[in-house]
Design a protein around this motif. Structure first.
Motif, PDB file in Angstrom:
ATOM      1  N   LEU A  22       0.828  -1.211   0.000  1.00 11.04           N
ATOM      2  CA  LEU A  22       0.000   0.000   0.000  1.00 11.04           C
ATOM      3  C   LEU A  22       0.864   1.263   0.000  1.00 11.04           C
ATOM      4  O   LEU A  22       0.567   2.222  -0.721  1.00 11.04           O
ATOM      5  N   SER A  23       1.941   1.274   0.761  1.00  9.25           N
ATOM      6  CA  SER A  23       2.849   2.424   0.787  1.00  9.25           C
ATOM      7  C   SER A  23       3.456   2.664  -0.596  1.00  9.25           C
ATOM      8  O   SER A  23       3.556   3.810  -1.051  1.00  9.25           O
ATOM      9  N   GLU A  24       3.848   1.598  -1.278  1.00 13.27           N
ATOM     10  CA  GLU A  24       4.414   1.738  -2.630  1.00 13.27           C
ATOM     11  C   GLU A  24       3.383   2.332  -3.588  1.00 13.27           C
ATOM     12  O   GLU A  24       3.713   3.188  -4.415  1.00 13.27           O
ATOM     13  N   ALA A  25       2.130   1.883  -3.492  1.00 16.81           N
ATOM     14  CA  ALA A  25       1.077   2.432  -4.347  1.00 16.81           C
ATOM     15  C   ALA A  25       0.863   3.918  -4.039  1.00 16.81           C
ATOM     16  O   ALA A  25       0.690   4.728  -4.952  1.00 16.81           O
ATOM     17  N   PHE A  26       0.892   4.292  -2.753  1.00 15.39           N
ATOM     18  CA  PHE A  26       0.752   5.696  -2.377  1.00 15.39           C
ATOM     19  C   PHE A  26       1.923   6.505  -2.929  1.00 15.39           C
ATOM     20  O   PHE A  26       1.736   7.591  -3.461  1.00 15.39           O
ATOM     21  N   GLY A  27       3.137   5.989  -2.782  1.00 16.66           N
ATOM     22  CA  GLY A  27       4.323   6.698  -3.265  1.00 16.66           C
ATOM     23  C   GLY A  27       4.297   6.915  -4.769  1.00 16.66           C
ATOM     24  O   GLY A  27       4.765   7.934  -5.267  1.00 16.66           O
ATOM     25  N   ALA A  28       3.734   5.965  -5.497  1.00 10.86           N
ATOM     26  CA  ALA A  28       3.630   6.066  -6.951  1.00 10.86           C
ATOM     27  C   ALA A  28       2.374   6.826  -7.381  1.00 10.86           C
ATOM     28  O   ALA A  28       2.179   7.064  -8.576  1.00 10.86           O
ATOM     29  N   ARG A  29       1.520   7.182  -6.416  1.00  9.22           N
ATOM     30  CA  ARG A  29       0.237   7.841  -6.696  1.00  9.22           C
ATOM     31  C   ARG A  29      -0.588   7.009  -7.677  1.00  9.22           C
ATOM     32  O   ARG A  29      -1.254   7.527  -8.563  1.00  9.22           O
ATOM     33  N   ASP A  30      -0.544   5.715  -7.478  1.00 11.71           N
ATOM     34  CA  ASP A  30      -1.211   4.764  -8.371  1.00 11.71           C
ATOM     35  C   ASP A  30      -2.543   4.337  -7.742  1.00 11.71           C
ATOM     36  O   ASP A  30      -2.578   3.463  -6.873  1.00 11.71           O
ATOM     37  N   VAL A  31      -3.623   4.943  -8.201  1.00  9.94           N
ATOM     38  CA  VAL A  31      -4.943   4.693  -7.626  1.00  9.94           C
ATOM     39  C   VAL A  31      -5.319   3.229  -7.750  1.00  9.94           C
ATOM     40  O   VAL A  31      -5.764   2.604  -6.783  1.00  9.94           O
TER      41      VAL A  31
END
Length: 152
Positions: A22-31
């Motif tokens: 989840l942190s990686e998705a947030f960092g990539a701004r990947d909805v």
């Protein structure tokens, strides 16, 4: 539902893996990557009033708006950061946890801010993966940031 026999079995491994994804998705701004970390009916709650979304259809616009902020937000838990640790319990294909963390806010000008953060939630084994049923990220209340008002 797929079997969980190929998934990590220790609660700390499950929590660490789910929070990292989840942190990686947030960092990539990947909805879509972030929504994929949740069960179809999963919910997220923040620390502001009204800061919540339930189910994929609410999560998408909620996360899209969050990812429009001037900063990106990720987090480091006690396993990788300098903070405490994680408490978790598991029963079968359901796990609940609370994890001390640092929120890491990265700004376009290179500024990096670190803030104490607390993550909590419920994970379930859904379609062969551990996904969030409930996720909460909040800044812990301290004596200098008391939120409750005492009644007369």
């Amino acid at each position: 539902m797929s079997s969980t026999t190929d998934l990590p079995q220790q609660p700390h491994q499950i929590v660490a893996g789910a929070l990292e994804r989840l942190s990686e998705a947030f960092g990539a701004r990947d909805v879509e990557a972030a929504v994929d970390c949740f069960s179809p009916d999963g919910a997220v709650y923040g620390d502001d009033l009204g800061e919540h979304a339930h189910g994929a259809e609410e999560l998408r616009p909620f996360l899209a708006e969050l990812f429009e902020e001037a900063f990106t937000i990720t987090w480091e838990t006690g396993a990788t950061g300098e903070t405490g640790g994680t408490w978790s319990r598991r029963r079968g294909d359901v796990l609940w946890f609370v994890s001390e963390a640092e929120a890491v806010l990265d700004y376009p000008d290179g500024l990096r801010e670190r803030v104490r953060f607390q993550l909590s939630g419920i994970l379930s084994a859904t379609d062969g993966r551990w996904r969030f049923e409930l996720f909460n990220g909040a800044q812990p209340v301290s004596p200098s940031r008391e939120l409750l008002v005492r009644a007369g």
